[in-house]
Design a protein around this motif. Structure first.
Motif, PDB file in Angstrom:
ATOM      1  N   UNK A 199      12.236 -41.741  88.636  1.00 62.47           N
ATOM      2  CA  UNK A 199      12.774 -41.860  89.995  1.00 62.47           C
ATOM      3  C   UNK A 199      11.755 -42.555  90.889  1.00 62.47           C
ATOM      4  N   UNK A 200      12.198 -43.292  91.900  1.00 59.47           N
ATOM      5  CA  UNK A 200      11.227 -43.927  92.804  1.00 59.47           C
ATOM      6  C   UNK A 200      10.402 -42.930  93.606  1.00 59.47           C
ATOM      7  N   UNK A 201      10.932 -41.713  93.827  1.00 57.89           N
ATOM      8  CA  UNK A 201      10.354 -40.811  94.812  1.00 57.89           C
ATOM      9  C   UNK A 201       9.671 -39.602  94.184  1.00 57.89           C
ATOM     10  N   UNK A 202       8.623 -39.154  94.883  1.00 55.93           N
ATOM     11  CA  UNK A 202       8.073 -37.831  94.627  1.00 55.93           C
ATOM     12  C   UNK A 202       7.368 -37.360  95.883  1.00 55.93           C
ATOM     13  N   UNK A 203       6.964 -36.063  95.902  1.00 60.20           N
ATOM     14  CA  UNK A 203       6.227 -35.551  97.058  1.00 60.20           C
ATOM     15  C   UNK A 203       6.992 -35.611  98.362  1.00 60.20           C
ATOM     16  N   UNK A 207       7.532 -42.980  98.157  1.00 64.24           N
ATOM     17  CA  UNK A 207       8.083 -43.952  97.210  1.00 64.24           C
ATOM     18  C   UNK A 207       6.978 -44.438  96.284  1.00 64.24           C
ATOM     19  N   UNK A 208       6.625 -43.593  95.334  1.00 61.44           N
ATOM     20  CA  UNK A 208       5.512 -43.895  94.438  1.00 61.44           C
ATOM     21  C   UNK A 208       5.833 -45.064  93.516  1.00 61.44           C
ATOM     22  N   UNK A 209       7.092 -45.201  93.092  1.00 59.58           N
ATOM     23  CA  UNK A 209       7.471 -46.228  92.109  1.00 59.58           C
ATOM     24  C   UNK A 209       8.740 -46.934  92.588  1.00 59.58           C
ATOM     25  N   UNK A 210       8.624 -47.869  93.515  1.00 64.90           N
ATOM     26  CA  UNK A 210       9.809 -48.490  94.107  1.00 64.90           C
ATOM     27  C   UNK A 210      10.752 -49.136  93.102  1.00 64.90           C
ATOM     28  N   UNK A 211      10.212 -49.599  91.976  1.00 65.02           N
ATOM     29  CA  UNK A 211      11.055 -50.277  90.994  1.00 65.02           C
ATOM     30  C   UNK A 211      11.706 -49.365  89.976  1.00 65.02           C
ATOM     31  N   UNK A 212      11.422 -48.060  90.035  1.00 71.50           N
ATOM     32  CA  UNK A 212      11.977 -47.138  89.044  1.00 71.50           C
ATOM     33  C   UNK A 212      13.476 -46.959  89.265  1.00 71.50           C
ATOM     34  N   UNK A 219      10.541 -46.075  81.991  1.00 68.34           N
ATOM     35  CA  UNK A 219       9.723 -45.372  82.975  1.00 68.34           C
ATOM     36  C   UNK A 219       8.791 -46.373  83.638  1.00 68.34           C
ATOM     37  N   UNK A 220       8.584 -46.214  84.929  1.00 67.39           N
ATOM     38  CA  UNK A 220       7.632 -47.050  85.655  1.00 67.39           C
ATOM     39  C   UNK A 220       6.313 -46.283  85.741  1.00 67.39           C
ATOM     40  N   UNK A 221       5.256 -46.871  85.216  1.00 69.82           N
ATOM     41  CA  UNK A 221       3.955 -46.203  85.142  1.00 69.82           C
ATOM     42  C   UNK A 221       3.053 -46.773  86.231  1.00 69.82           C
ATOM     43  N   UNK A 222       2.680 -45.918  87.176  1.00 70.16           N
ATOM     44  CA  UNK A 222       1.870 -46.320  88.322  1.00 70.16           C
ATOM     45  C   UNK A 222       0.462 -45.756  88.138  1.00 70.16           C
ATOM     46  N   UNK A 223      -0.538 -46.631  88.148  1.00 70.21           N
ATOM     47  CA  UNK A 223      -1.930 -46.219  87.975  1.00 70.21           C
ATOM     48  C   UNK A 223      -2.718 -46.624  89.221  1.00 70.21           C
ATOM     49  N   UNK A 224      -3.337 -45.652  89.875  1.00 74.09           N
ATOM     50  CA  UNK A 224      -4.119 -45.917  91.083  1.00 74.09           C
ATOM     51  C   UNK A 224      -5.594 -45.739  90.760  1.00 74.09           C
TER      52      UNK A 224
END
Length: 293
Positions: A199-203, A207-212, A219-224
């Motif tokens: 899902x694009x959203x959490x918390x 919008x942690x993963x806009x492309x999800x 799965x869209x994997x976001x690494x900060x």
């Protein structure tokens, strides 16, 4: 006319879960639908109720937040049971991803008339939890710690509890070295978090993963990566719009199977409920759940 079994989490948002269901239930019953209500004692109990209702051919309604939505959705993953959501929790992020209306009558019309459509679910495997299935995202790092603090908050609700939890987590966090393997390809970085998002959203709306997308089989994997603390607070604010993805400290890849490891014990969570420590393996289960949306 559909027959519904609503599974209510009494702890979600205080008394708001029962109140939210009452507003929707009136419209459902006026339309001629039958509705039975069950109050869960625990997430495992809620899952048992949902499975039993599904075996009787009833549509299951998860009433509460992302924890009960993900828990029941995971329990029904791979079955023919249809799931609907009545958002009544602190975050409601998966309901947001489905673009469900907040107005009770509009939500009731979706529950009554919408054709069930498949969504992906997420299998989470670790030495501690063996196998769990959730709906939204798996996150490892400072955000898992922030979610823990938010769940412990008693005086704050909604986005405020997540923001306060995030501030508390960031002030004590020291970056970890992550090894992230996505469909066999390894990525290494030192930083704050890794999120595998369905899902694009959490918390609570970030919008942690806009492309999800919930139905694309990926799965869209976001690494900060590591950044000055001041910049990380800026990144937190940019999560409201998804603008953080333009930062050089943020890397995004997509895949079907993700393995996340770290050089020290790093907490991870899923849909606001699962709490454990890396390593973890995450897999998408394409179209495994039928939902009303």
């Amino acid at each position: 006319m559909r027959q519904f079994t609503a599974v209510v989490n009494p702890a979600a948002g205080g008394s708001t879960a029962a109140a939210a269901l009452l507003r929707v239930a009136r419209v459902l019953r006026e339309a001629g639908a039958t509705l039975e209500t069950e109050y869960s004692r625990s997430l495992a109990h809620a899952q048992d109720i949902a499975r039993g209702a599904g075996e009787r051919g009833r549509v299951v309604l998860a009433v509460g937040g992302d924890g009960i939505a993900g828990g029941i959705g995971g329990a029904l993953s791979g079955t023919d049971t249809v799931l609907g959501l009545v958002p009544a929790g602190r975050g409601n992020d998966f309901a947001r991803a489905l673009d469900l209306p907040a107005e009770p009558a509009a939500l009731a019309r979706i529950l009554l008339d919408a054709k069930p459509r498949p969504v992906d679910t997420v299998e989470v495997c670790s030495a501690v939890h063996d196998r769990t299935v959730v709906l939204g995202s798996v996150y490892a790092g400072v955000d898992a710690l922030a979610n823990r603090h938010a769940n412990q908050a008693r005086l704050l609700r909604g986005a405020a509890s997540y923001y306060a939890g995030g501030l508390r987590a960031v002030t004590t966090w020291r970056p970890a070295v992550y090894r992230v393997t996505v469909d066999g390809r390894e990525h290494t970085h030192r930083g704050y978090t890794v999120v595998a998002a369905n899902s694009p959203y959490y918390g609570s709306g970030r919008m942690i993963a806009p492309g999800a997308r919930v139905d694309d089989g990926l799965l869209e994997v976001v690494m900060i990566r590591e950044a000055p603390r001041r910049l990380f607070f800026t990144l937190m604010n940019e999560l409201r719009s998804g603008a953080h993805v333009e930062r050089p400290e943020v890397t995004i890849v997509r895949g079907r199977e993700i393995r996340v490891e770290a050089d020290r014990p790093v907490p991870y969570g899923a849909d606001g409920e699962v709490e454990a420590t890396l390593p973890v393996t995450v897999r998408v289960l394409p179209g495994a759940l039928r939902m009303l949306r």
